[in-house]
Enzyme design. Structure first.
Site, short mmCIF file in Angstrom:
data_model
loop_
_atom_site.label_atom_id
_atom_site.label_comp_id
_atom_site.label_asym_id
_atom_site.label_seq_id
_atom_site.Cartn_x
_atom_site.Cartn_y
_atom_site.Cartn_z
N GLY A 1 -95.78 36.90 -55.65
CA GLY A 1 -94.79 37.76 -55.01
C GLY A 1 -94.36 37.31 -53.61
O GLY A 1 -94.92 36.29 -53.02
N ALA A 2 -93.65 38.02 -52.95
CA ALA A 2 -93.37 37.60 -51.60
C ALA A 2 -94.76 38.22 -50.54
O ALA A 2 -94.78 37.37 -49.59
CB ALA A 2 -92.29 38.62 -51.05
N PHE A 3 -95.51 39.23 -51.22
CA PHE A 3 -96.71 39.69 -50.47
C PHE A 3 -97.81 38.92 -50.90
O PHE A 3 -98.70 38.59 -50.44
CB PHE A 3 -96.52 41.08 -50.36
CG PHE A 3 -95.41 41.75 -49.86
CD1 PHE A 3 -94.43 42.10 -50.74
CD2 PHE A 3 -95.05 41.63 -48.50
CE1 PHE A 3 -93.15 42.81 -50.10
CE2 PHE A 3 -93.75 42.21 -47.99
CZ PHE A 3 -92.95 42.75 -48.93
N GLY A 4 -97.94 39.08 -52.01
CA GLY A 4 -99.21 38.55 -52.80
C GLY A 4 -99.02 38.39 -54.19
O GLY A 4 -97.90 38.12 -54.72
N ASP B 1 -77.57 42.11 -52.83
CA ASP B 1 -78.06 40.99 -53.87
C ASP B 1 -77.88 41.17 -55.46
O ASP B 1 -78.96 41.08 -56.11
CB ASP B 1 -79.41 40.47 -53.41
CG ASP B 1 -79.98 39.07 -53.79
OD1 ASP B 1 -81.00 38.65 -53.50
OD2 ASP B 1 -78.58 38.30 -54.08
N LEU C 1 -99.44 37.74 -63.47
CA LEU C 1 -98.06 37.32 -63.80
C LEU C 1 -97.55 36.23 -62.90
O LEU C 1 -96.66 35.44 -63.34
CB LEU C 1 -97.07 38.60 -63.89
CG LEU C 1 -97.51 39.60 -64.86
CD1 LEU C 1 -96.41 40.92 -64.79
CD2 LEU C 1 -97.40 39.05 -66.31
N GLY C 2 -97.87 36.11 -61.72
CA GLY C 2 -97.26 35.29 -60.84
C GLY C 2 -97.34 35.68 -59.30
O GLY C 2 -98.05 36.49 -58.98
#
EC number: 2.7.10.1
Length: 864
Positions: A519-522, A643, A516-517
């Site tokens: 992320g912040a980690f992997g 947020d 899917l894309g």
């Protein structure tokens, strides 16, 4: 009533006698036009024939734009502006006015309507003054707006309210020390006397702010003054901040629309009440009514005699201050405290809209300084194809707007295609053919060259989500130990304990479908999981992974996010299906939200010409209610999200049965990092969604999420536009700290915008809780005017024309979960796959060939 002196003044062909008494302020205006200053031969705007004195505001020329803005002309305090001040203030603009020089209409501006038609008149009352130790905020003036039908040459009288005076800096050394916070003389005298505001102990009197003046727009009908709009002024602040300010909500704005209602003044004591429409001032501190001259009230004499305080009310009937604040002017004046205690703020005045008008917007307290009046032509665009038009001053008519590539026909209604002259056809064909042949030859040469290097380039491809998925399926890479990164594939993995109540998932039961894309980690993948307790059928999930090489801080952050996500159980928060933390690879399994993020969904749902929106106002309210339910759950559990934004909200599907859920807790996780509160580290701060106390002082409470929810509401009802359009983060910071707030989105219903403004209160205590927000949203869903509001038509290109990825067939219905007979465990085993290298020991199985190509289904909200 007798007069000591009479003044005969003529306006055009209409004449009247103004009776003024210099020794009395009880003279009332019955049928008196605006008194004028003597004409000056050097002023080209004033002409004075021998027998007739014309006003200095001639009809605007046909080229005048259809918008006029009236201000205080630089005047402040108790008294209004003069003709000289307004001539200088309006120089270079289309505004030409005559200013009253004497009598009850001194300081009132006379303006003549340039042409017949409907006019939108917006009036802003002035704000109240600040107290000596109550200066964090001032009482805002009220904004009212309505549409009126006016005739050619009709005279409008405009009195622009002026801000009530502040108590500081004071008029004596002792009062200045109080303002600087270096003296507590007032509190000490109050404590010794034990009176705290009881009349008789006046040594410490003063320190309150004057009431703000009201803004009046009126005309003369049948010899009597007829009010059209009255925007009330804000009350003055008291010496001290009220003790119960944090436990009470702000009082709603008051509106009167009955012509026969009395225009009384406000009650008062040592501090004066605000002046009304026809009231009589009972004391020097009380604000004068419009028919008494509308001067602001004086500060109480005890305050001036002792400490030198002199906070007067603003022009427009603002009440003068004492220790308590003065009342604001209005159609009915605001009350002031009768006991004059230390913390009694003056009340706002009452606004007025004439019943013959078309109500445009409910009153709203927004003004933070002097008042103003804006008059603009109200264009009737119902005959236009796009229901949009603009005023053409040269033609004196409203001209319809046409889409790009079309022009308006002579009938001023029909849009037709632009006429393009035919070019030389033969030359055009030759040029196109030559260009095509040349391009084909160049492409052929490039293809031959690239084919020789294709194998090498395949090995040098940049990493992508799909490449990472392929590597997870086939790679057997072994990494050497590095003390700065965690080991992957070398020896037994460190076991992490699972939070209580969380389902542990074995990697052997997880199948990867597609990437899917990032992320912040992997990487984040779409996949299937089997073997969940109580459910034997495969379940579609989104899978967050930890990368092969990671630092100890990344491991801690990954674990922290897993703990946060697994903590919540609510229908409007993305559900954590399970965790796999005991062995590498580390996995977080979330429910798959096929509708994508809310921001992209709203942008794709904008109505365009020939393409109506699939959404109605009820759908937008439902999205807002879903997120408010999730925020209410977090608030009850004492959790601050930090947020709340459209990009961080996900949809279960894009169809009518969609459910919005909160899907990102990255900001909540990052607060546990030591570097989070470092000054200047703005990369971690979403400034456009944060209140002033958050980015200035690092203070986060549940009211922080209330402010962010107001910005989310703005995003929903603007259909995905970026908040504070055209402003950088630094400009937004300066704008919000300075008291600025966003205007309502185009077509936004008034009750919804009022919820936004309540969420954007400067004082956190004044912002509503999410329980209150849910109640107000429920009222909106029961309001026919709100539900029947239409979404504004978008004139720009559709998302497909802009190149953005659309939702495709996802906009028609929700994605159906795989049926058990289609995805049985036996069939999953039959799919098989090659060894997964470092993933071999965990048993994670990828899905083999199913014709799935990489798609841009990645939602940035899946990142941490």
């Amino acid at each position: 009533m007798g007069c000591w002196g009479q003044l005969l003044v003529w306006f055009g062909a209409a004449g009247a006698i103004l009776c003024s008494s210099p020794g009395s302020q009880e003279t009332f205006l019955r049928s008196s036009p605006l008194p004028l200053a003597s004409p000056s031969p050097r002023d080209p705007k004033v002409s004075a024939p021998p027998s007739i004195l014309e006003p200095a505001s001639p009809l605007n020329s046909p080229g005048t734009e259809g918008s006029w803005l009236f201000s205080t002309c630089g005047a402040s305090g108790r008294h209004g502006p003069t003709q000289t001040q307004c001539d200088g203030a309006y120089a270079g603009t289309s505004v030409v006015v005559t200013v009253g020089a004497a009598g009850q209409l001194r300081g009132v501006q006379l303006w003549r309507v340039p042409g017949p038609g409907q006019y939108l008149i917006s009036a802003y009352g002035a704000a109240g003054g600040k107290g000596a130790k109550n200066h964090l905020s001032r009482a805002h003036g009220v904004f009212v707006s309505a549409i009126f039908s006016l005739g050619l040459g009709e005279s409008l009288y405009i009195l622009v309210g002026q801000q009530g005076e502040d108590a500081c800096p004071g008029g004596s050394p002792e009062s200045q020390l109080v303002c600087l916070g270096e003296s507590r003389a007032v509190e000490e005298h109050a404590a010794m006397d034990g009176s705290e505001g009881v009349p008789g102990s006046r040594r410490w009197a003063g320190g309150g702010g004057g009431g703000g003046g009201a803004t009046y727009v009126f005309r003369v009908r049948a010899g009597e003054l007829e009010p059209l709009l009255v925007a009330a002024g804000g009350g003055g602040r008291a010496y001290l901040r009220p003790r119960d300010r944090g436990r009470t909500q702000a009082s709603p704005e008051k509106l009167e629309n009955r012509s026969e209602a009395p225009g009384s003044g406000g009650r008062g004591g040592a501090a004066g009440g605000g002046g009304g429409w026809t009231s009589r001032a009972p004391s020097p501190q009380a604000g004068r009514s419009l028919q008494e001259g509308a001067e602001g009230g004086q500060g109480c004499s005890e305050a001036w005699a002792t400490l030198g305080w002199a906070a007067a009310g603003g022009f427009g009937g603002g009440g003068g201050a004492c220790t308590a604040g003065g009342g604001g002017g209005g159609y009915r004046g605001g009350d002031a405290s009768e006991t004059d205690n230390l913390w009694a703020d003056g009340e706002d005045g009452v606004s007025f809209i004439h019943p013959s008008s078309e109500l445009f917007l409910q009153p709203l307290a927004v003004t933070e300084n002097h008042g103003e009046v804006e008059i603009r032509r109200h264009l009737n665009c119902s005959h236009c194809p796009l229901r949009d038009c603009q005023w053409q001053a040269e033609l004196q008519l409203a001209e319809c707007l046409c889409p790009e590539g079309m022009e308006l026909a002579v009938d001023n209604v029909t849009c037709m295609d632009l006429h393009k002259p035919p070019g030389p056809l033969v030359l055009m064909v030759a040029v196109v053919a030559t260009s095509t042949l040349s391009l084909l030859m160049v492409c052929g040469v490039l293809i031959l060259v690239k084919q020789k290097k294709w194998q090498g380039l395949q090995e040098m491809r940049l990493p992508s989500p799909e490449l990472e998925l392929s590597k997870l399926r086939t790679s057997a890479i072994r990494t050497a130990p590095n003390p700065y990164y965690c080991q992957v594939g070398l020896g037994p993995a460190q076991s992490w304990p699972l939070p209580p109540g969380v389902t542990e998932v074995s990697p052997a039961n997880v199948t990867l479908l597609r990437a899917l894309g990032h992320g912040a980690f992997g990487e984040v993948y779409e996949g299937l999981v089997i073997g969940l307790p109580g459910d034997s059928s495969p379940l579609q999930v989104a899978i967050k992974t930890l990368p092969e090489l990671c630092s100890p801080q990344d491991e801690l952050d990954f674990l922290m996010e897993a703990l946060i996500i697994s903590k919540f159980r609510h229908q409007n928060i993305v559900r954590c299906v399970g965790l796999s933390l005991r062995a590498t690879p580390r996995l977080i399994l979330l429910e798959l939200m096929s509708g994508g993020d809310m921001k992209s969904f709203l942008r794709h749902s904008r109505p365009h010409l020939g393409q109506p929106s699939p959404l109605v106002m009820r759908d937008l309210l439902q999205l807002a209610q879903d997120i408010a339910q999730g925020c209410h759950y977090l608030e009850e559990n004492h959790f601050i999200h930090r947020d709340i934004a459209a990009r961080n909200c996900l949809l279960s599907c894009a169809g009518p049965s969609r459910v919005a859920k909160i899907g990102d807790f990255g900001m909540a996780r990052d607060i546990y990092r030591a570097s989070y509160y470092r000054r200047g580290d703005r990369a971690l701060l979403p400034v456009k969604w944060m209140p002033p106390e958050a980015f200035l002082e690092g203070i986060f409470t549940s009211k922080t999420d209330s402010w962010s929810f107001g910005v989310l509401l703005w995003e929903i009802f603007s259909l995905g536009y970026m908040p504070y359009p055209g402003r950088t983060n630094q400009e937004v910071l300066d704008f919000v700290v300075g008291g600025g707030r966003m205007d309502p989105p185009r077509g936004c219903p008034g009750p919804v915008y009022r919820i936004m403004t309540q969420c954007w209160q400067h004082e956190p205590e004044l912002r509503p809780s999410f329980a209150s927000i849910l109640e107000r949203l429920q009222y909106c869903t029961q309001d026919p005017d709100v539900l029947n509001s239409l979404l504004p038509m978008e004139l720009g290109p559709t998302p497909e024309e802009e190149g953005t990825s659309g939702l495709g067939n996802r906009s028609l219905e929700c994605l159906r979960p795989p049926q058990p007979q289609e995805l049985s465990p036996e069939k999953l085993k039959s799919w098989g796959g090659s060894p997964l290298g470092p993933w071999l020991s965990s048993g994670l199985k990828p899905l083999k060939s199913r014709g799935l190509q990489p798609q841009n289904l990645w939602n940035p909200t899946y990142r941490s």
